[in-house]
Write a protein that holds these residues in place. Structure first.
Motif, PDB file in Angstrom:
ATOM      1  N   SER A 155     -14.165 -11.388  -9.432  1.00 48.98           N
ATOM      2  CA  SER A 155     -12.955 -10.647  -9.108  1.00 48.98           C
ATOM      3  C   SER A 155     -11.767 -11.479  -9.542  1.00 48.98           C
ATOM      4  CB  SER A 155     -12.893 -10.381  -7.599  1.00 48.98           C
ATOM      5  OG  SER A 155     -11.681  -9.763  -7.246  1.00 48.98           O
ATOM      6  N   ARG A 156     -10.977 -10.928 -10.447  1.00 49.05           N
ATOM      7  CA  ARG A 156      -9.812 -11.634 -10.993  1.00 49.05           C
ATOM      8  C   ARG A 156      -8.590 -10.727 -10.853  1.00 49.05           C
ATOM      9  NH1 ARG A 156     -12.064 -16.367 -10.576  1.00 49.05           N
ATOM     10  NH2 ARG A 156     -13.816 -16.742 -11.979  1.00 49.05           N
ATOM     11  N   GLY A 157      -7.833 -10.936  -9.778  1.00 52.80           N
ATOM     12  CA  GLY A 157      -6.682 -10.075  -9.551  1.00 52.80           C
ATOM     13  C   GLY A 157      -7.132  -8.641  -9.380  1.00 52.80           C
ATOM     14  N   LEU A 158      -6.542  -7.737 -10.164  1.00 54.64           N
ATOM     15  CA  LEU A 158      -6.898  -6.315 -10.102  1.00 54.64           C
ATOM     16  C   LEU A 158      -7.996  -5.959 -11.095  1.00 54.64           C
ATOM     17  CD1 LEU A 158      -3.276  -4.921  -9.738  1.00 54.64           C
ATOM     18  CD2 LEU A 158      -5.089  -4.757  -8.018  1.00 54.64           C
ATOM     19  N   PHE A 159      -8.731  -6.964 -11.563  1.00 52.75           N
ATOM     20  CA  PHE A 159      -9.809  -6.757 -12.518  1.00 52.75           C
ATOM     21  C   PHE A 159     -11.123  -7.259 -11.919  1.00 52.75           C
ATOM     22  CE2 PHE A 159      -5.870  -7.497 -14.789  1.00 52.75           C
ATOM     23  CZ  PHE A 159      -5.824  -6.436 -15.690  1.00 52.75           C
ATOM     24  N   MET A 358     -10.126  -5.947  -3.755  1.00 50.73           N
ATOM     25  CA  MET A 358     -11.064  -5.979  -4.874  1.00 50.73           C
ATOM     26  C   MET A 358     -12.389  -6.611  -4.460  1.00 50.73           C
ATOM     27  SD  MET A 358      -9.916  -4.564  -7.661  1.00 50.73           S
ATOM     28  CE  MET A 358     -10.923  -5.328  -8.941  1.00 50.73           C
ATOM     29  N   CYS A 359     -12.322  -7.637  -3.618  1.00 51.18           N
ATOM     30  CA  CYS A 359     -13.561  -8.260  -3.136  1.00 51.18           C
ATOM     31  C   CYS A 359     -14.377  -7.269  -2.308  1.00 51.18           C
ATOM     32  CB  CYS A 359     -13.237  -9.495  -2.312  1.00 51.18           C
ATOM     33  SG  CYS A 359     -12.570 -10.875  -3.274  1.00 51.18           S
ATOM     34  N   ALA A 360     -13.703  -6.463  -1.492  1.00 54.84           N
ATOM     35  CA  ALA A 360     -14.414  -5.463  -0.689  1.00 54.84           C
ATOM     36  C   ALA A 360     -15.073  -4.429  -1.590  1.00 54.84           C
ATOM     37  CB  ALA A 360     -13.440  -4.792   0.280  1.00 54.84           C
ATOM     38  N   VAL A 862     -16.893  -0.492   0.053  1.00 55.38           N
ATOM     39  CA  VAL A 862     -16.290   0.062  -1.161  1.00 55.38           C
ATOM     40  C   VAL A 862     -15.108   0.964  -0.801  1.00 55.38           C
ATOM     41  CG1 VAL A 862     -16.676   1.574  -3.141  1.00 55.38           C
ATOM     42  CG2 VAL A 862     -18.407  -0.121  -2.512  1.00 55.38           C
ATOM     43  N   VAL A 863     -15.300   1.833   0.181  1.00 51.58           N
ATOM     44  CA  VAL A 863     -14.238   2.748   0.602  1.00 51.58           C
ATOM     45  C   VAL A 863     -13.007   1.974   1.065  1.00 51.58           C
ATOM     46  CG1 VAL A 863     -13.630   4.143   2.610  1.00 51.58           C
ATOM     47  CG2 VAL A 863     -15.441   4.896   1.114  1.00 51.58           C
ATOM     48  N   SER A 864     -13.224   0.952   1.880  1.00 48.21           N
ATOM     49  CA  SER A 864     -12.080   0.207   2.416  1.00 48.21           C
ATOM     50  C   SER A 864     -11.312  -0.491   1.299  1.00 48.21           C
ATOM     51  CB  SER A 864     -12.559  -0.815   3.458  1.00 48.21           C
ATOM     52  OG  SER A 864     -13.202  -1.917   2.854  1.00 48.21           O
ATOM     53  N   GLY A 865     -12.030  -1.005   0.298  1.00 48.15           N
ATOM     54  CA  GLY A 865     -11.353  -1.638  -0.822  1.00 48.15           C
ATOM     55  C   GLY A 865     -10.482  -0.663  -1.590  1.00 48.15           C
ATOM     56  N   LEU A 866     -11.024   0.513  -1.860  1.00 54.47           N
ATOM     57  CA  LEU A 866     -10.263   1.526  -2.599  1.00 54.47           C
ATOM     58  C   LEU A 866      -9.045   1.989  -1.812  1.00 54.47           C
ATOM     59  CD1 LEU A 866     -13.170   3.692  -4.084  1.00 54.47           C
ATOM     60  CD2 LEU A 866     -11.689   2.097  -5.314  1.00 54.47           C
ATOM     61  N   VAL A 867      -9.197   2.162  -0.506  1.00 56.32           N
ATOM     62  CA  VAL A 867      -8.072   2.599   0.320  1.00 56.32           C
ATOM     63  C   VAL A 867      -6.948   1.562   0.283  1.00 56.32           C
ATOM     64  CG1 VAL A 867      -7.325   3.019   2.697  1.00 56.32           C
ATOM     65  CG2 VAL A 867      -9.398   4.105   1.837  1.00 56.32           C
ATOM     66  N   CYS A 868      -7.308   0.286   0.353  1.00 51.83           N
ATOM     67  CA  CYS A 868      -6.268  -0.758   0.356  1.00 51.83           C
ATOM     68  C   CYS A 868      -5.576  -0.875  -0.997  1.00 51.83           C
ATOM     69  CB  CYS A 868      -6.871  -2.083   0.791  1.00 51.83           C
ATOM     70  SG  CYS A 868      -7.263  -2.122   2.569  1.00 51.83           S
ATOM     71  N   LEU A 869      -6.266  -0.526  -2.061  1.00 53.78           N
ATOM     72  CA  LEU A 869      -5.611  -0.483  -3.372  1.00 53.78           C
ATOM     73  C   LEU A 869      -4.565   0.633  -3.415  1.00 53.78           C
ATOM     74  CD1 LEU A 869      -8.693  -1.113  -5.708  1.00 53.78           C
ATOM     75  CD2 LEU A 869      -6.769  -2.679  -5.305  1.00 53.78           C
ATOM     76  N   GLU A 870      -4.825   1.727  -2.691  1.00 54.16           N
ATOM     77  CA  GLU A 870      -3.836   2.804  -2.602  1.00 54.16           C
ATOM     78  C   GLU A 870      -2.707   2.430  -1.646  1.00 54.16           C
ATOM     79  OE1 GLU A 870      -3.962   5.542  -4.644  1.00 54.16           O
ATOM     80  OE2 GLU A 870      -5.624   4.377  -5.473  1.00 54.16           O
ATOM     81  N   LEU A 871      -3.034   1.691  -0.600  1.00 55.49           N
ATOM     82  CA  LEU A 871      -2.008   1.247   0.350  1.00 55.49           C
ATOM     83  C   LEU A 871      -0.912   0.463  -0.369  1.00 55.49           C
ATOM     84  CD1 LEU A 871      -2.583  -0.368   3.828  1.00 55.49           C
ATOM     85  CD2 LEU A 871      -1.187  -1.553   2.154  1.00 55.49           C
ATOM     86  N   VAL A 872      -1.312  -0.397  -1.286  1.00 52.23           N
ATOM     87  CA  VAL A 872      -0.350  -1.201  -2.043  1.00 52.23           C
ATOM     88  C   VAL A 872       0.599  -0.292  -2.818  1.00 52.23           C
ATOM     89  CG1 VAL A 872      -0.134  -2.841  -3.949  1.00 52.23           C
ATOM     90  CG2 VAL A 872      -1.869  -3.208  -2.188  1.00 52.23           C
ATOM     91  N   TYR A 884      -1.342   7.468  -8.342  1.00 48.12           N
ATOM     92  CA  TYR A 884      -2.298   7.417  -7.228  1.00 48.12           C
ATOM     93  C   TYR A 884      -3.660   7.927  -7.684  1.00 48.12           C
ATOM     94  CZ  TYR A 884       1.881   6.753  -4.378  1.00 48.12           C
ATOM     95  OH  TYR A 884       3.044   6.261  -3.858  1.00 48.12           O
ATOM     96  N   LYS A 885      -4.689   7.544  -6.950  1.00 50.84           N
ATOM     97  CA  LYS A 885      -6.043   7.957  -7.306  1.00 50.84           C
ATOM     98  C   LYS A 885      -6.812   8.393  -6.062  1.00 50.84           C
ATOM     99  CE  LYS A 885      -5.708   6.936 -11.684  1.00 50.84           C
ATOM    100  NZ  LYS A 885      -5.656   8.028 -12.693  1.00 50.84           N
ATOM    101  N   ASN A 886      -7.394   9.583  -6.131  1.00 51.77           N
ATOM    102  CA  ASN A 886      -8.425   9.983  -5.182  1.00 51.77           C
ATOM    103  C   ASN A 886      -9.763   9.607  -5.799  1.00 51.77           C
ATOM    104  OD1 ASN A 886      -6.503  11.068  -3.490  1.00 51.77           O
ATOM    105  ND2 ASN A 886      -6.826  13.178  -4.164  1.00 51.77           N
ATOM    106  N   GLY A 887     -10.651   9.073  -4.991  1.00 53.23           N
ATOM    107  CA  GLY A 887     -11.909   8.568  -5.539  1.00 53.23           C
ATOM    108  C   GLY A 887     -13.122   9.180  -4.881  1.00 53.23           C
ATOM    109  N   PHE A 888     -14.188   9.249  -5.657  1.00 54.66           N
ATOM    110  CA  PHE A 888     -15.507   9.623  -5.144  1.00 54.66           C
ATOM    111  C   PHE A 888     -16.527   8.731  -5.820  1.00 54.66           C
ATOM    112  CE2 PHE A 888     -19.572  11.685  -5.860  1.00 54.66           C
ATOM    113  CZ  PHE A 888     -19.954  11.975  -4.553  1.00 54.66           C
TER     114      PHE A 888
END
Length: 1013
Positions: A155-159, A358-360, A862-872, A884-888
């Protein structure tokens, strides 16, 4: 009956279903058995490594070994939630071991100070993080050669990057992760054509395999052997000629899809670097994986030349050097590849970034791949997975080398990506988390690492009305066995305050359900001060309520959910996106009543029937008895309002007089009578009304198609299913009356052996409902008012039973001592035996009757990681839908789809465009006349109807006298007058629904009204 299966996990010979129940419904017992025999090595204990280890420990492998001799640095605390400032200088693995070991008593966790290549032979799977590419190649060469699964991740930043190699001959036993298809068959012809019953779709594809059960005419088809399918149409498929099976045609039965093992060949890392296979997480970024394939190699090359150091944040010199390395690697990899220099420079800028979100996300993905490698269940990544969330990069603050440089704080890994100013914004958030279960725990953990609400004005509010149960521990990782019985919200708040002491005093926990009843707590002032709301709920009703509140108060909402290996996220942004309630899932599938009552043909039917029987024997009648004893007007109300007053009155009579037990022996006799009633007498009556040779008005056999002719059961004390029913029923009935439960088998045998059931003679004139459209038999029975009065008169007066109360059995699926699931399993299986339906074990019965939602800690992470990326993004204040992104996702098959949210719909009136969801008319506490005049003068609208909830305040067709009385009243006074309720002191607004005509006299749709009171 024991709730533990004989599956070896840690030498004890059992697997703890109480702990693993939700996960078992995803993986199954066989996969859990394989996992419990697998040792896993994890190299690297920064945020990503420990997230993987956490999920793997919770899942239940045989053992986890950590290798990371590196000392703890302050920046590690950005994402590694088991490290504290007191651990600085201590080896990360050494600190992490005892805290990981607390997660699961069945999974030993250890660390090794040294690691040789030969040591890898001990492990089923090796996971590598924070490791140079040259070392990865060395390790993978060995694992590939020796049949050891290998996963590398960074995990490197947002990558992010993941690589999987499960060897050249990996067997996958379940390639799609779906429940096997099943269906009822009408017939099978001699050429093997299978026709579905009543034109139901089979859902199969060419090449699928099926097995059969309960087929009539060709017994050999029921031997469990798989048959290859050739689809002929949506309702038919072929399995080839059945002549060789000794039959020319067959009727009835059930098919079940068989998952056939599939062999997969993986290339080594060395081979894959040259010829990569990609898993695409975002089809909107299809061209990026080759760019990242070069970039991550270039990062390793840069670190090799700088003593392990990565490029400095936003440092152009380092970025330039990195870019030259990338060009060199890119040319040797693919001379036709045109590198995106802007994208690659961003990788360099963020390389030292360490984000818990990203780690989550990556940690959940990698942990699921570990489980695939140890169980052979679900389709693994083949083979490189590259991901970015560049949309999360702030644009409202200046990102420079100065703003992103280290500050010597625990947030340096995050500051390297988002900058110091943005870190301050995160610390000032006022958050509301609804739910502290699986997703809620992960969210709080992420927020604590991000520094959310740690500033002077920041705060986190978390509410959950539940207390911690043992089954929660498998995926709600903030809780430990010592916390069982404690409140979830309070325990979770305490746990994350330990992870980040800056949260001490910054979290308020509540035990209230968020709903109309708690608006005095979560009211106007509360919502008005929030930055945003995050849902971590497990039911749609609560989600919809929170959504409505967020719309009213114009607050962003982060929504998510999981189901087994699947998960979804949705971001709701005021005045930009639609709300959660804008679209809804289809209603839950239900079974026809007549099918459950008289014509079951699937085990799910008998389980549903047994679940209803539980309520009808141990809950509803007991509640009615208690109401009768405590409510003076209960009988009068029942006769007027109940849909089945006869049943209610008879229940009270039976439970207070006829069947009232004085000893446990009498409870056994009562249970024995219930066996006769439901599994013998009722079946006799059904066959009396509809003998097995009955025909319909069309001359067709009545018992055909989905209707199976039942047979009465004769009680046999030596039959386990029969005996289990008596034990469970007698025990719960005794609980109702406060009698002590007896467990001595000799007592049961003595009572049952002396019991002589009464002979049953079927009665003429008994109506049985054949179709749901028919009148229910109870309707006629309830029409005899004189008989109902006679039953009521026979009841003992409540005054004669002063202080007497029964205890209702409130269904609880996770308590293995209360006999609830035991009763439903036994009753369901006895009914299945009545109808020659294949019975189900306790495990499946619990799943169906308890409506258990399968769950995995991996999906939750995985869900919690994606949600926090949207929180930012919300904190950054992004204004475009595409930001913004909705994910499945479905981790079982490595499927990820991301889409832009749907925009909020618009509507027009009098050439004025407004937002259908978010806009509203905000008015003072006008009189009704003032409000009508305001709409006419300011909006050019004629109010035709006005309501508040269920109260109709105004309609232009109301009598003039009534209107004359209402028009001078203030809206708040009018609402109180019509509803006959005083407004609560905490209520600052009223919501009104309004219907209007425009200037042309046409009915138009307009926003709602909020009135300040």
């Amino acid at each position: 009956m024991s709730s533990k299966m004989n599956i070896d996990q840690t030498g004890s010979g059992t697997i703890d279903e109480g702990l693993y129940s939700r996960q078992l419904y995803v993986l199954g017992h066989e996969a859990m058995k394989q996992m419990s025999q697998s040792d896993v090595l994890i190299i690297g204990c920064k945020g990503l490594g420990v997230e993987i280890a956490k999920n793997v420990c919770l899942a239940g492998v045989k053992s986890v070994t950590l290798y990371d001799p590196q000392p703890t640095h302050i920046e590690d605390l950005s994402s590694q939630y088991f490290l504290t400032e007191d651990d600085l200088g201590v080896a990360r693995a050494e600190v992490s071991v005892p805290k990981l070991a607390e997660l699961n008593q069945y999974v030993p966790v250890s660390s090794t100070p040294q690691l040789s290549i030969q040591d890898l032979k001990k492990y089923k799977c090796v996971v590598v993080t924070e490791t140079s590419l040259s070392k990865q190649l060395e390790i993978n060469d060995f694992t590939h050669e020796n049949g050891i699964a290998f996963i590398s991740a960074d995990s490197r930043g947002l990558f992010g990057s993941v690589f999987c190699d499960f060897g050249p001959e990996f067997i996958c036993t379940d390639v799609d992760g779906n429940e096997p298809l099943t269906g009822m068959i009408a017939n099978i012809t001699d050429d093997g054509t299978v026709t579905m019953l009543e034109e139901t779709r089979h859902g199969l594809e060419d090449g699928d395999y099926v097995k059969f059960a309960e087929v009539k005419g060709v017994p050999a088809l029921n031997n469990g052997q798989p048959h290859k399918v050739e689809v002929k149409g949506p309702y038919t498929f072929s399995i080839g000629s059945i002549d060789v099976l000794g039959g020319s045609a067959a009727t009835g039965g059930i098919f079940t899809q068989v998952k056939m093992p599939q062999k997969l060949a993986f290339k080594s890392l060395r081979e894959s670097l040259k010829e990569p296979d990609y898993v695409f997480p975002d089809f909107g970024k299809m061209l990026r994986p080759p760019q990242y394939h070069v970039a991550f190699q270039a990062l390793s090359a840069f670190a090799d030349t700088h003593n392990g150091a990565l490029p400095r944040p936003r440092n152009d010199a380092d970025a330039g050097e990195f870019l030259q390395l990338a060009k060199k690697i890119g040319t040797s990899f693919d001379s036709q590849l045109e590198l995106d220099e802007k994208l690659l420079k961003e990788v360099s800028y963020q390389a030292k970034g360490d984000l818990v979100s990203m780690c989550a996300f990556l940690g959940g993905i990698v942990a699921q791949e570990v489980l695939k490698s140890t169980t052979s269940k679900f389709f693994p990544f083949k083979q490189f997975f590259y991901f970015d969330s560049l949309e999360s990069l702030p644009t409202s603050v200046e990102l420079s080398e100065e703003s992103c440089k280290p500050r010597g704080t625990r947030y340096d890994g995050q500051i390297a990506v988002f900058g110091a100013e943005f870190q301050q914004r995160l610390s000032s958030l006022n958050q509301f988390l609804v739910g502290a279960g699986a997703i809620g725990c992960e969210m709080l953990k992420n927020w604590s690492m991000m520094g959310v609400a740690t500033g002077e004005h920041g705060h986190i509010h978390v509410t959950d009305m539940d207390s911690i149960e043992k089954s929660n521990l498998n995926r709600q990782f903030l809780f430990r066995p010592r916390d069982v019985g404690k409140l979830k919200a309070e325990s979770a708040a305490n746990a994350v305050a330990i992870m980040n002491p800056s949260l001490t005093g910054k979290i308020t926990s509540y035990q209230e359900r968020v709903g109309p009843e708690s608006e005095g707590i979560f009211g106007d002032e509360f919502f008005g001060n929030l930055s945003m709301v995050t849902n971590a709920l497990d039911n749609v009703e609560a989600r919809l309520y929170v959504d409505r509140r967020c719309v009213f108060f114009e607050k962003p909402l982060l929504e998510s959910g999981t189901l087994g290996t699947k998960g979804n996220t949705q971001v709701v942004v005021p005045h930009l996106t639609e709300s959660y309630g804008s679209s809804q899932d289809p209603p839950e599938k239900s079974f026809p009543i007549c099918t459950l009552k008289n014509f079951p043909n699937r085990i799910e039917h008998t389980i549903a029937w047994a679940r209803d029987l539980f309520e009808g024997l141990f809950k509803q009648p007991v509640d009615n008895v208690n109401l009768y004893l405590s409510s003076p007007n209960f009988l009068e109300t029942t006769l007027k309002t109940s849909s089945n007053p006869r049943e209610v009155l008879e229940n009270i009579r039976d439970y207070l007089v006829t069947d009232k037990p004085l000893s446990f022996e009498e409870c056994i006799i009562w249970a024995r009578n219930q066996f006769e009633k439901f599994f013998n007498h009722n079946i006799q009556q059904l066959l009396f009304n509809f003998p097995k040779d009955s025909v319909t008005s069309n001359g067709q056999p009545f018992w055909s198609g989905p209707k199976r002719a039942p047979s009465p059961l004769t009680f046999d004390i030596n039959n386990r299913a029969h005996f289990d029913f008596i034990v469970a029923a007698a025990s719960i009935y005794a609980f109702n009356y406060g009698l002590k439960e007896e467990t001595d088998p000799a007592l049961y045998e003595r009572v049952l052996s002396s019991f002589k059931p009464a002979e049953y003679t079927p009665k003429s004139g008994v109506k049985i409902q054949v179709n749901d459209s028919d009148e229910a038999p109870e309707a006629a029975a309830n029409s005899d008012k004189q008989e109902l009065k006679s039953i009521a008169d026979s009841l003992p007066p409540p005054s004669s039973l002063a202080g007497f109360r029964l205890t209702p059995a409130d269904f609880e699926k996770d308590d293995d001592t209360n006999h609830h699931i035991d009763f439903i399993t036994a009753a369901s299986n006895l009914r299945a035996l009545n109808y020659e339906i294949t019975t189900a074990d306790r495990f499946k019965t619990k799943f169906v009757a308890g409506k258990i939602v399968p769950a995995m800690c991996t999906s939750t992470a995985v869900v919690s990681g994606l949600v926090c990326l949207e929180l930012v993004k919300l904190v950054d204040g992004k204004k475009k839908l595409e930001d913004y992104k909705n994910g499945f996702f479905n981790l079982a098959i490595g499927l990820f789809t991301f889409s832009d949210p749907i925009g909020s719909p618009k509507m027009k009136f009098n050439e004025k465009e407004v937002d259908k969801i978010w806009d509203r008319f905000t008015l003072p506490n006008f009189t009704l006349q003032n409000l009508i005049d305001h709409f006419s003068e300011k909006e050019g609208l004629e109010v035709t109807m006005l309501s508040s909830g269920v109260s109709l305040l105004y309609a232009n067709f109301q009598p003039p006298k009534k209107l004359a009385e209402r028009l001078p009243l203030k809206i708040s006074d009018l609402v109180e007058q019509i509803s006959k309720k005083k407004l609560e002191p905490f209520r600052k607004h009223l919501i009104l629904e309004v219907c209007c005509d425009d200037k042309d006299g046409e009915d138009v749709e307009v926003p709602f009204i909020t009135v300040k009171v």
